[in-house]
Design an enzyme around this catalytic site. Structure first.
Site, PDB file in Angstrom:
ATOM      1  N   ASN A  33       0.838  -1.233  -0.032  1.00  0.00           N
ATOM      2  CA  ASN A  33       0.083   0.017   0.039  1.00  0.00           C
ATOM      3  C   ASN A  33       0.653   1.109  -0.035  1.00  0.00           C
ATOM      4  OD1 ASN A  33       0.817  -0.047   2.365  1.00  0.00           O
ATOM      5  ND2 ASN A  33      -1.057   0.299   3.711  1.00  0.00           N
ATOM      6  N   THR A  36       5.043   2.715   3.765  1.00  0.00           N
ATOM      7  CA  THR A  36       6.534   3.226   4.041  1.00  0.00           C
ATOM      8  C   THR A  36       7.656   2.712   3.021  1.00  0.00           C
ATOM      9  OG1 THR A  36       6.658   1.056   5.216  1.00  0.00           O
ATOM     10  CG2 THR A  36       6.348   3.111   6.486  1.00  0.00           C
ATOM     11  N   GLY A  37       6.830   1.851   2.029  1.00  0.00           N
ATOM     12  CA  GLY A  37       7.598   1.550   0.944  1.00  0.00           C
ATOM     13  C   GLY A  37       7.312   2.550  -0.145  1.00  0.00           C
ATOM     14  N   TYR A  63      -7.156 -11.925  -3.287  1.00  0.00           N
ATOM     15  CA  TYR A  63      -7.077 -13.238  -3.880  1.00  0.00           C
ATOM     16  C   TYR A  63      -6.160 -13.308  -4.926  1.00  0.00           C
ATOM     17  CZ  TYR A  63      -8.101 -17.885  -5.182  1.00  0.00           C
ATOM     18  OH  TYR A  63      -8.340 -19.099  -5.542  1.00  0.00           O
ATOM     19  N   LYS A  90      -4.101  -3.323  13.147  1.00  0.00           N
ATOM     20  CA  LYS A  90      -4.841  -3.880  12.010  1.00  0.00           C
ATOM     21  C   LYS A  90      -3.888  -4.577  11.116  1.00  0.00           C
ATOM     22  CE  LYS A  90      -8.835  -0.983  12.373  1.00  0.00           C
ATOM     23  NZ  LYS A  90      -9.586   0.054  11.805  1.00  0.00           N
ATOM     24  N   LYS A 104      -4.657 -21.010   3.632  1.00  0.00           N
ATOM     25  CA  LYS A 104      -5.584 -22.221   3.818  1.00  0.00           C
ATOM     26  C   LYS A 104      -6.263 -22.305   2.498  1.00  0.00           C
ATOM     27  CE  LYS A 104      -9.261 -23.192   6.522  1.00  0.00           C
ATOM     28  NZ  LYS A 104     -10.296 -22.775   7.382  1.00  0.00           N
ATOM     29  N   TYR A 144       3.022  -2.631  17.683  1.00  0.00           N
ATOM     30  CA  TYR A 144       3.929  -3.392  17.041  1.00  0.00           C
ATOM     31  C   TYR A 144       4.188  -4.708  17.650  1.00  0.00           C
ATOM     32  CZ  TYR A 144       7.886  -4.561  13.962  1.00  0.00           C
ATOM     33  OH  TYR A 144       8.883  -5.231  13.057  1.00  0.00           O
ATOM     34  N   LYS A 148       2.410  -8.295  16.459  1.00  0.00           N
ATOM     35  CA  LYS A 148       3.376  -9.363  15.908  1.00  0.00           C
ATOM     36  C   LYS A 148       3.288 -10.509  16.788  1.00  0.00           C
ATOM     37  CE  LYS A 148       5.634  -7.450  12.440  1.00  0.00           C
ATOM     38  NZ  LYS A 148       5.707  -8.003  11.036  1.00  0.00           N
TER      39      LYS A 148
HETATM   40  P1  NAD Z   1       9.285  -1.336   5.795  1.00  0.00           P
HETATM   41  O1  NAD Z   1       8.518  -0.308   6.065  1.00  0.00           O
HETATM   42  O2  NAD Z   1      10.557  -0.840   4.622  1.00  0.00           O
HETATM   43  O3  NAD Z   1       8.582  -2.158   4.704  1.00  0.00           O
HETATM   44  C1  NAD Z   1       7.117  -2.756   5.064  1.00  0.00           C
HETATM   45  C2  NAD Z   1       6.259  -2.500   3.946  1.00  0.00           C
HETATM   46  O4  NAD Z   1       4.957  -3.019   4.266  1.00  0.00           O
HETATM   47  C3  NAD Z   1       6.347  -1.071   3.111  1.00  0.00           C
HETATM   48  O5  NAD Z   1       6.611  -1.406   1.838  1.00  0.00           O
HETATM   49  C4  NAD Z   1       5.040  -0.723   3.449  1.00  0.00           C
HETATM   50  O6  NAD Z   1       4.065   0.093   2.591  1.00  0.00           O
HETATM   51  C5  NAD Z   1       4.180  -2.069   3.435  1.00  0.00           C
HETATM   52  N1  NAD Z   1       2.751  -1.746   4.160  1.00  0.00           N
HETATM   53  C6  NAD Z   1       2.811  -1.386   5.484  1.00  0.00           C
HETATM   54  N2  NAD Z   1       1.424  -1.699   5.826  1.00  0.00           N
HETATM   55  C7  NAD Z   1       0.700  -2.158   4.814  1.00  0.00           C
HETATM   56  C8  NAD Z   1      -0.487  -2.604   4.754  1.00  0.00           C
HETATM   57  N3  NAD Z   1      -1.288  -2.491   5.457  1.00  0.00           N
HETATM   58  N4  NAD Z   1      -0.925  -3.400   3.356  1.00  0.00           N
HETATM   59  C9  NAD Z   1       0.040  -3.487   2.530  1.00  0.00           C
HETATM   60  N5  NAD Z   1       1.279  -3.166   2.561  1.00  0.00           N
HETATM   61  C10 NAD Z   1       1.704  -2.510   3.813  1.00  0.00           C
HETATM   62  O7  NAD Z   1      10.152  -2.311   6.822  1.00  0.00           O
HETATM   63  P2  NAD Z   1      11.102  -3.500   6.327  1.00  0.00           P
HETATM   64  O8  NAD Z   1      12.214  -3.323   7.161  1.00  0.00           O
HETATM   65  O9  NAD Z   1      11.243  -4.153   5.064  1.00  0.00           O
HETATM   66  O10 NAD Z   1      10.359  -4.589   7.126  1.00  0.00           O
HETATM   67  C11 NAD Z   1       9.439  -5.680   6.539  1.00  0.00           C
HETATM   68  C12 NAD Z   1       9.004  -6.424   7.389  1.00  0.00           C
HETATM   69  O11 NAD Z   1      10.089  -7.255   8.193  1.00  0.00           O
HETATM   70  C13 NAD Z   1       8.055  -5.999   8.491  1.00  0.00           C
HETATM   71  O12 NAD Z   1       7.075  -6.880   8.592  1.00  0.00           O
HETATM   72  C14 NAD Z   1       8.813  -5.870   9.950  1.00  0.00           C
HETATM   73  O13 NAD Z   1       7.897  -6.149  10.933  1.00  0.00           O
HETATM   74  C15 NAD Z   1       9.695  -7.156   9.639  1.00  0.00           C
HETATM   75  N6  NAD Z   1      10.999  -6.858  10.281  1.00  0.00           N
HETATM   76  C16 NAD Z   1      12.017  -6.067   9.982  1.00  0.00           C
HETATM   77  C17 NAD Z   1      13.144  -5.751  10.712  1.00  0.00           C
HETATM   78  C18 NAD Z   1      14.189  -4.907  10.428  1.00  0.00           C
HETATM   79  O14 NAD Z   1      15.185  -4.598  10.910  1.00  0.00           O
HETATM   80  N7  NAD Z   1      14.056  -4.231   9.021  1.00  0.00           N
HETATM   81  C19 NAD Z   1      13.303  -6.436  11.848  1.00  0.00           C
HETATM   82  C20 NAD Z   1      12.199  -7.338  12.316  1.00  0.00           C
HETATM   83  C21 NAD Z   1      11.055  -7.573  11.643  1.00  0.00           C
END
Ligand code: NAD
Ligand code: UDP
Length: 313
Positions: A33, A36-37, A63, A90, A104, A144, A148
């Site tokens: 979405n 943050t990306g 789907y 959420k 599933k 968070y 998780k």
């Molecule tokens: P990031 O913020 O760069 O990537 C998260 C991505 O999810 C983004 O592209 C964002 O736009 C997308 N997103 C957020 N909410 C969304 C939604 N409701 N629907 C669709 N897309 C959505 O962060 P990251 O570092 O790349 O982390 C990726 C995953 O790895 C996350 O789940 C994070 O919790 C997990 N994680 C990362 C780290 C780390 O150090 N980078 C550590 C532990 C866990």
């Protein structure tokens, strides 16, 4: 060739994962979405015929026919996940339910990007997977951490009740190119500050620790985990067991960038874990000897080069 769905695929880790899956010959649907990306993270993949970019929010059902799902969608930086804590919950919980429902229905394997944050401010050091954690359920990080933790519970219950093929990766601090400039996490903050000659913001006195893993090592671990035998569900720690103080990280970044930035000390955020270090013996054992192989300075140099290109330095 497998059909693979990567939620959060336009984020920092997700974009590296999509790239690697395509290079390995798979078909990839990247769902995001763009909270943050960004499209910029995957623009180099758009011309590939087996890559599809979909704008979608995983709090809503989705789907598509796929064989594997990597569930990475969730803001990961404290600054971002605290911006709208209810939305974070959420995304973590409803998002997990939607993706588990899809897995599933399709009998697909699904991997959850869980986190070292499930251990909270850990009383056990280093952290092993059998440690239950020490999380403040009503603190600023709880949207968070508890989101998780609830997702892990959903994963294990879909597995136990419905036989869904699940994998839970507990990811420790990961860094590399394509972290967002304003991401707020420590590695990108320090590099950006050093390159711009601004003060390096250490929260607290710099004595607290984290263990930093380069993104390529993580992606390798995620792919190995996804392709393990169905009996392996995790949780499995994926991180670099080399522990750094935040002050050491700041000094290393200053040295590697040749910056004249000075250190400045700010208040430590609430509930900021004091120490964090993964025990990765389980990962080594079940992922064919997996362990991080990129030395932190090599990873930092690659990340510095990335930010220099962004700033035209
Ligand atoms: P990031 O913020 O760069 O990537 C998260 C991505 O999810 C983004 O592209 C964002 O736009 C997308 N997103 C957020 N909410 C969304 C939604 N409701 N629907 C669709 N897309 C959505 O962060 P990251 O570092 O790349 O982390 C990726 C995953 O790895 C996350 O789940 C994070 O919790 C997990 N994680 C990362 C780290 C780390 O150090 N980078 C550590 C532990 C866990
Ligand atoms: N931190 C810091 N300066 C910054 C950003 C973060 O000193 O500019 C600290 C933060 O307080 C924490 C550690 O660095 O102790 C790692 O923070 P980050 O946000 O990267 O990830 P966390 O592990 O806390 O989720």
């Amino acid at each position: 060739m497998k059909r693979v769905l990567v939620t959060g695929g336009a984020g920092f880790i997700g974009s590296h994962l999509c790239e690697r899956l395509l290079a390995d010959g798979h078909e990839v649907i990247c769902l995001d979405n763009f909270f943050t990306g960004s499209k910029a993270n995957v623009v180099g993949l758009l011309h590939q015929p087996y890559f599809e970019l979909v704008r979608h929010d995983i709090t809503m059902p989705y789907y598509a026919e796929v064989d594997q799902i990597y569930n990475l969608a969730c803001p990961a930086s404290p600054v971002h996940y605290q911006q709208n804590p209810i939305k974070t919950i959420k995304t973590a919980v409803l998002g997990a339910m939607n993706m588990l429902g899809l897995a599933k229905r399709l009998n697909a394997s699904i991997l959850q990007a869980s986190t070292s944050e499930v251990y909270g401010d850990p009383a056990m050091h280093p952290q092993r997977e059998d440690y239950w954690g020490n999380v403040n359920p009503i603190g600023t990080r709880s949207c968070y951490d508890e989101g998780k933790r609830c997702a892990e519970s959903l994963f294990i219950n879909y597995h136990n009740r419905n036989g869904v093929r699940i994998k839970i990766a507990r990811i420790f601090n990961t860094f590399g190119p394509r972290m967002a400039i304003g991401d707020g996490r420590v590695t990108s903050n320090f590099i950006v500050q050093a390159l711009q000659g601004k003060p390096i913001t250490i929260y607290g006195n710099g004595a607290h620790t984290r263990s930093f893993q380069y993104v390529d090592d993580l992606v390798d671990g995620l792919i190995r985990l996804m392709n393990t035998d169905d009996s392996i569900t995790g949780p499995v720690n994926l991180g670099n067991p080399h522990e750094y103080t935040i002050r050491e990280l700041a000094e290393t970044v200053i040295r590697l960038t040749g910056s004249r930035s000075e250190l400045t000390f700010r208040p430590l955020p609430d509930d900021d874990p004091v120490r964090r270090n993964p025990d990765v013996s389980l990962a080594k054992q079940i992922l064919n000897g997996w362990e991080p192989t990129t030395p932190i300075e090599e990873g930092l140099n690659k990340t510095i080069t990335y930010f220099k290109q962004l700033f035209n330095i």
